[in-house]
Design a protein around this motif. Structure first.
Motif, PDB file in Angstrom:
ATOM      1  N   LYS A 155       0.810  -1.214   0.000  1.00  0.00           N
ATOM      2  CA  LYS A 155       0.000   0.000   0.000  1.00  0.00           C
ATOM      3  C   LYS A 155       0.847   1.271   0.000  1.00  0.00           C
ATOM      4  O   LYS A 155       0.482   2.284  -0.588  1.00  0.00           O
ATOM      5  CB  LYS A 155      -0.943  -0.008   1.210  1.00  0.00           C
ATOM      6  CG  LYS A 155      -2.011   1.077   1.163  1.00  0.00           C
ATOM      7  CD  LYS A 155      -2.983   0.927   2.316  1.00  0.00           C
ATOM      8  CE  LYS A 155      -4.069   1.995   2.240  1.00  0.00           C
ATOM      9  NZ  LYS A 155      -5.042   1.866   3.358  1.00  0.00           N
ATOM     10  N   PRO A 199      -1.766   6.620 -10.575  1.00  0.00           N
ATOM     11  CA  PRO A 199      -0.578   6.506  -9.735  1.00  0.00           C
ATOM     12  C   PRO A 199       0.546   7.450 -10.162  1.00  0.00           C
ATOM     13  O   PRO A 199       0.678   7.790 -11.340  1.00  0.00           O
ATOM     14  CB  PRO A 199      -0.149   5.047  -9.948  1.00  0.00           C
ATOM     15  CG  PRO A 199      -0.580   4.760 -11.360  1.00  0.00           C
ATOM     16  CD  PRO A 199      -1.889   5.504 -11.531  1.00  0.00           C
ATOM     17  N   ASP A 256       3.862   6.178  -6.035  1.00  0.00           N
ATOM     18  CA  ASP A 256       3.043   5.008  -5.715  1.00  0.00           C
ATOM     19  C   ASP A 256       3.686   3.746  -6.272  1.00  0.00           C
ATOM     20  O   ASP A 256       3.561   2.664  -5.692  1.00  0.00           O
ATOM     21  CB  ASP A 256       1.640   5.157  -6.308  1.00  0.00           C
ATOM     22  CG  ASP A 256       0.930   6.400  -5.794  1.00  0.00           C
ATOM     23  OD1 ASP A 256       0.718   6.488  -4.571  1.00  0.00           O
ATOM     24  OD2 ASP A 256       0.612   7.293  -6.611  1.00  0.00           O
TER      25      ASP A 256
END
Length: 321
Positions: A155, A199, A256
């Motif tokens: 995550k 992302p 990310d």
């Protein structure tokens, strides 16, 4: 709406799968019915080894659509697995066993019974016999999917290698603007579809410090060129960055996903950072396929000290979708 079942291919019979599976279903409850695809005798043997007690429910996979499932028992699709002391025969038997297990799962997915697949650790060399670079490519080939990507997901930060299980001397030949653009597109689409956002992607160079003593520098001619084109198309991407600094905390926190040029360039750092708190996801498939981010680990079989965290994370990823 009822949660779709999670199809679990146990994978290599000589692995730590059963230990981490038992620990995973003991430590956490899942709303999605779990269907284990493996050999019943092997399962019973491992249950006895780890003193794990739970009733079994043997299923007929051809009648699953009419079968109501829950996780009060271990739901099992039994796959034949013969025992032999002949090592060469045993290898072929294991290959066939894993293939049959996958075939059942693939058939259920193609029949739209489920879109959730988890496979346990597999010895790639023994199972794939050099026909595919890895299980990612093997699974994709069964659905005629060529635009795929391997995402090691956490995550906080995920990574994706541009090339997967490729010998290092062949890596530079596979790095092209097209492959970089395709991989960034796959990552972008996957995150939008399953996480609901675009992302931020950082891209490493191929060479140390993105420099080369040769006249042709892939980082200037290929990587930078691909990123420039992607920026014009409004992808949230930056690079190339030197691989030895992009994982420094104040740099990696900006992204990310980090796309690396080859396997160990990004998998070594993320496993150092998160250890077992990551899972392997195949992007680009018409369903979700995940696996724990580690191998069979034969040396640990039967010791009951293997960490189940990656298995729990993999199950949870599918369970909430």
């Amino acid at each position: 709406m009822k949660a779709k079942p999670i199809l679990i291919v146990a994978g290599d019979p000589d692995s730590i799968f059963f230990e981490i599976f038992f620990k995973s279903i003991k430590l956490k409850r899942y709303k999605s019915p779990l269907i284990l695809i493996c050999n019943i005798d092997k399962l019973k043997s491992e249950m006895k080894r780890f003193n794990f007690k739970k009733d079994l429910r043997v299923l007929n996979f051809t009648k699953l659509k009419k079968t109501k499932l829950d996780n009060k028992k271990i739901n099992l699709v039994n796959i034949e697995l013969k025992n032999t002391s002949n090592l060469n025969k045993n290898l072929k038997i294991t290959q066939l066993y894993i293939k049959k297990s996958f075939d059942i799962a693939f058939k259920l997915i193609k029949n739209r019974y489920s879109y959730k697949l988890l496979n346990g650790p597999i010895n790639k060399k023994n199972f794939l016999n050099s026909k595919y670079l890895g299980v990612t490519e093997y699974v994709a080939s069964q659905f005629n999917q060529k635009k795929i990507g391997m995402l090691i997901y956490n995550k906080e930060l995920s990574v994706c290698p541009l090339t997967t299980h490729l010998p290092i001397k062949l890596v530079s030949k596979k790095i092209t603007k097209k492959t970089i653009i395709n991989k960034i597109s796959i990552i972008n689409n996957f995150f939008i579809k399953y996480f609901g956002f675009k992302p931020k992607i950082g891209v490493t160079g191929l060479n140390p410090h993105c420099e080369s003593i040769l006249k042709f520098n892939e980082d200037d001619k290929i990587v930078y060129s691909a990123i420039s084109l992607l920026k014009k198309k409004r992808f949230n991407v930056e690079g190339p960055f030197a691989a030895d600094t992009i994982f420094i905390k104040n740099i990696r926190k900006k992204y990310d996903v980090i796309l690396g040029m080859y396997h160990d360039q990004v998998l070594a750092p993320i496993k150092t950072l998160f250890e077992y708190d990551a899972i392997n996801i195949t992007m680009g498939l018409p369903f979700l396929r995940v696996s724990p981010d580690h191998g069979p680990n034969k040396k640990m079989i039967g010791k009951n000290i293997s960490n189940p965290l990656s298995m729990i994370k993999a199950l949870n990823f599918l369970d909430i979708r």
